[in-house]
Design a protein around this motif. Structure first.
Motif, short mmCIF file in Angstrom:
data_model
loop_
_atom_site.label_atom_id
_atom_site.label_comp_id
_atom_site.label_asym_id
_atom_site.label_seq_id
_atom_site.Cartn_x
_atom_site.Cartn_y
_atom_site.Cartn_z
N ARG A 161 0.84 3.26 -4.00
CA ARG A 161 0.17 3.49 -2.72
C ARG A 161 -0.89 4.56 -2.92
O ARG A 161 -0.61 5.62 -3.47
N MET A 221 0.03 -7.13 -0.66
CA MET A 221 -0.91 -6.02 -0.44
C MET A 221 -0.80 -5.58 1.01
O MET A 221 -0.73 -6.42 1.91
N ALA A 222 -0.75 -4.31 1.25
CA ALA A 222 -0.66 -3.85 2.63
C ALA A 222 -1.68 -2.75 2.86
O ALA A 222 -1.88 -1.88 2.01
N ALA A 233 -1.52 -0.26 -0.36
CA ALA A 233 -0.32 -0.32 -1.21
C ALA A 233 -0.20 -1.72 -1.79
O ALA A 233 -0.54 -2.71 -1.14
N PHE A 234 0.31 -1.78 -3.00
CA PHE A 234 0.48 -3.08 -3.65
C PHE A 234 1.55 -2.93 -4.73
O PHE A 234 1.90 -1.82 -5.14
#
Lengths: 286, 418
Positions: free
Chosen positions: B115, B150-151, B169-170
């Motif tokens: 992240r 992914m976020a 993040a991923f």
């Protein structure tokens, strides 16, 4: 004939007097955040109206609006909650209160139950409370709070550690909750039990796939980040809290799939909405 | 005549009960918290923030919380008696300039979750997958950038994860190699402060930081246990940085490593600025170990509270059997405040076993000097338990409500004979 009339009178008397003696009410206690309209912004009217329809007197409900970005003992958190519950109990003559909490709201309510001597209004609230139905309470904190609080203190100035998050997020770090559970809060393993029931509803998995209809309940936008947030948690979680935290204090009422429609799971967001018959289960409990 | 006889008999019984009520303190346990003497240096002490001024006593039976529903199971068992924090990850601070050049991050297993966030919660920088490049051990790799892999900050915030909006993040592929991850992101302001969090859920290497208890009195020695292991093998930390940080994050004290590898501070300090209810002290540890050419890097945080010894039980304990249990405990204080006493009362069953009768809590405002707090358990509660003398008071705690300190704790405190 006379005996039958006597028996009938007795039944009528018992029914009427029973209703007169006990006034049932329900309170909705939101989670982390500073609420000003929790009815619409947090719970939704559909959820609240569905649950309160199970009351003998449907106006005996209160939706709490407090500042739960503060530490649980802060007057803006538990002090505010106590004020609103106490007013509700005394103004409406409530003698049988069911409290529904969601997430960090469970911690604020547990503060009141654990510290009856903190405020002379607390015993009145405790005495009137039948039990607390704690929807996905963050009783042992969450690794997600750990993940967002910590930074590298050896590289950055220390001051940002405080300014970065609100106090409620700080408090829900796992080692912080371990401290408060061992010192100020009751109901966790090895600690005295609470003075009233604290019954947990546990969300155990999350439907995040776009083709899964269950994911849309409560709004699909709330499910999008779940696949990532789950990676900080163990395999049993609602996307924000591990099951161990949701079951960390009090007693288990049910794990989502034991009672929900078609055994569906409740994500952390869905456990405050009328998803998968949760509202019906809570209504029937009143 | 008969009535008079009954009254005399009842009076004699009461007198006998008074005569035989005997309260004795039990020997302190190894892990009890207790001040030998009170701190006299209380100039920096925060004023008490209590709002309640009336004395309040409340007692209840231990089975009250189980009424009304079939019991499935109780609270989650606690894994370790010792307060412990664990970590499978670490944090690195970086700037936009660092990320343009590439930041090197040791990874001990595939599937790491990364992240990146702006340090400033209000930052409006744009972090995007398109601007990222990743390589492990010099070979370009791809993260699992699907709709679920992914976020953004917004996605995570919707889940209640309180990250800044400017976050990304991923997860790296589970098949990705361990080694050195190089992460770069182009187009960020050079001076932009960022934090990178590396979490390794697939790594077997878990760091643990433990402390015998999370409540200590100022001046006590602090000793933390630190380990990195996978359940079978324990790694020797190659480097350790450790500090204790005050609740307001304005002060820190270095922890040193002793011969046993424990982290120690000779005397628990008190922060210069004391404010009631501001939060907890934190130990922060940053450590690295090597295993087969891999670097295992871990950050740990453990919260604790440090209290000045401003009150303690003064040894006076009296039981006045006026129906229920009425226990008066003497308290010595060096400053005025609202003090709370918690106690678990155990009674003896027909087989001579001690079982819980009630939990009782009492609080009152006390002036500096000698005072007392009375714990009352009603006759109905005592009678309904079916338990009798000898009674035992366990987990006796003395707390300061207005400053949020635990000042004394005794696992086995008193025996009451009637």
């Amino acid at each position: 004939m006379f005996r039958l009339a006597q028996a009938l009178c007795l039944v009528v008397l018992l029914t009427v007097s029973g209703a007169a003696w006990s006034a049932t009410g329900v309170a909705f206690v939101h989670g982390t955040g500073k609420a000003t309209d929790a009815l619409n912004d947090y719970w939704t009217a559909d959820m609240v109206n569905s649950v309160r329809s199970g009351l003998p007197n449907q106006s005996n409900y209160v939706v709490i609006n407090c500042d739960f970005e503060q530490y649980m003992w802060d007057s803006r958190a538990s002090g505010c909650l106590a004020t609103q519950l106490h007013n509700f109990i005394t103004s409406r003559g409530i003698t049988d209160l069911v409290v529904l909490t969601h997430s960090n709201g469970g911690n604020v309510m547990r503060w009141i139950l654990s510290n009856p001597t903190w405020d002379s209004r607390y015993p009145t609230i405790i005495q009137a409370t039948r039990w607390v139905n704690a929807l996905a309470p963050s009783s042992l904190g969450t690794p997600l709070a750990d993940a967002v609080m910590a930074g590298n203190v050896f590289e950055a100035s220390l001051g940002w550690l405080l300014g970065y998050q609100n106090d409620a997020v700080r408090m829900q770090q796992t080692s912080w909750m371990a401290y408060y559970n061992a010192t100020w809060l009751l109901g966790t393993a090895g600690r005295p039990s609470l003075p009233t029931g604290f019954w947990n509803v546990v969300g155990s998995d999350v439907p995040a796939a776009i083709w899964n209809g269950a994911a849309y309940c409560g709004g699909y936008q709330y499910q999008v980040g779940l696949a990532i947030t789950k990676l900080w948690l163990n395999s049993c979680s609602d996307g924000f809290l591990e099951c161990t935290s949701q079951r960390g204090a009090g007693s288990l009422w049910f794990i989502d799939e034991q009672r929900t429609r078609r055994g569906r799971n409740l994500s952390h967001h869905q456990s405050r909405r009328d998803c998968h018959d949760l509202d019906v289960i809570l209504r029937n409990d009143l | 005549m008969k009535r008079i006889q009954i009254i005399i008999f009842a009076s004699l019984l009461t007198l006998a009960a008074h005569a035989h009520a005997q309260v004795e303190w039990l020997s302190p346990g190894a892990n009890d918290l207790r001040a030998e003497r009170l701190d006299q240096n209380i100039a920096n002490l925060a004023p008490s923030s209590h709002r309640e001024s009336h004395p309040v006593n409340y007692a209840w039976s231990p089975d009250r919380s189980l009424q009304g529903r079939p019991y499935q199971s109780g609270p989650t068992p606690i894994a370790s008696r010792q307060p412990t924090s664990t970590s499978q990850g670490y944090w690195v601070d970086a700037t936009g300039g660092d990320l343009a050049r590439g930041v090197h991050l040791p990874i001990s297993a595939g599937g790491a979750v990364i992240r990146i966030s702006a340090l400033d919660a209000d930052s409006r920088i744009a972090l995007s997958a398109e601007a990222l490049s990743l390589s492990v051990n010099g070979r370009l790799i791809e993260a699992e950038f699907g709709s679920d892999g992914m976020a953004t900050g917004s996605d995570m915030r919707q889940q209640g994860m309180s990250v800044p909006e400017a976050s990304l993040a991923f997860q790296l592929s589970r098949e990705s190699q361990a080694g050195m991850l190089t992460i770069a992101h182009r187009g960020l302001p050079v001076e932009q402060a960022l934090v990178i969090h590396v979490h390794e859920p697939e790594s077997p290497w878990i760091a643990q930081l433990g402390l015998p208890r999370q409540n200590v009195l100022s001046g006590e020695m602090l000793t933390f246990d630190l380990s990195i292991g996978d359940g079978r093998e324990r790694l020797q930390p190659g480097s350790i940085q450790a500090v204790l940080v005050s609740p307001d994050a304005a002060q820190s004290w270095p922890l040193s490593v002793n011969r046993s590898g424990q982290l120690v501070l000779d005397a628990a300090p008190l922060a210069a600025r004391s404010e009631a209810g501001i939060g907890l002290y934190e130990a922060h540890v940053y450590t690295e170990a090597q295993i087969k050419g891999l670097t295992v890097r871990r950050d740990l945080t453990l919260a604790l509270n440090i209290a000045p010894a401003i009150a303690r039980f003064n040894g006076i304990a009296k039981d006045s059997p006026k129906g229920g249990l009425s226990l008066t405990l003497g308290v010595e204080t060096s400053t005025a405040g609202r003090y709370q006493v918690n106690a678990e009362i155990y009674g003896t069953d027909a087989r001579g076993q001690l079982r819980p009768v009630a939990f009782v809590q009492s609080a009152a405002v006390l002036a500096a000097g000698q005072g007392q707090i009375e714990l009352n358990v009603g006759q109905d509660l005592l009678a309904s338990s079916g338990l009798g003398s000898p009674y035992e008071v366990r987990n006796l705690m003395l707390l300061d409500q207005g400053r949020m300190y635990l000042l004394e704790q005794r696992e086995r405190a008193l025996r009451i004979l009637r």
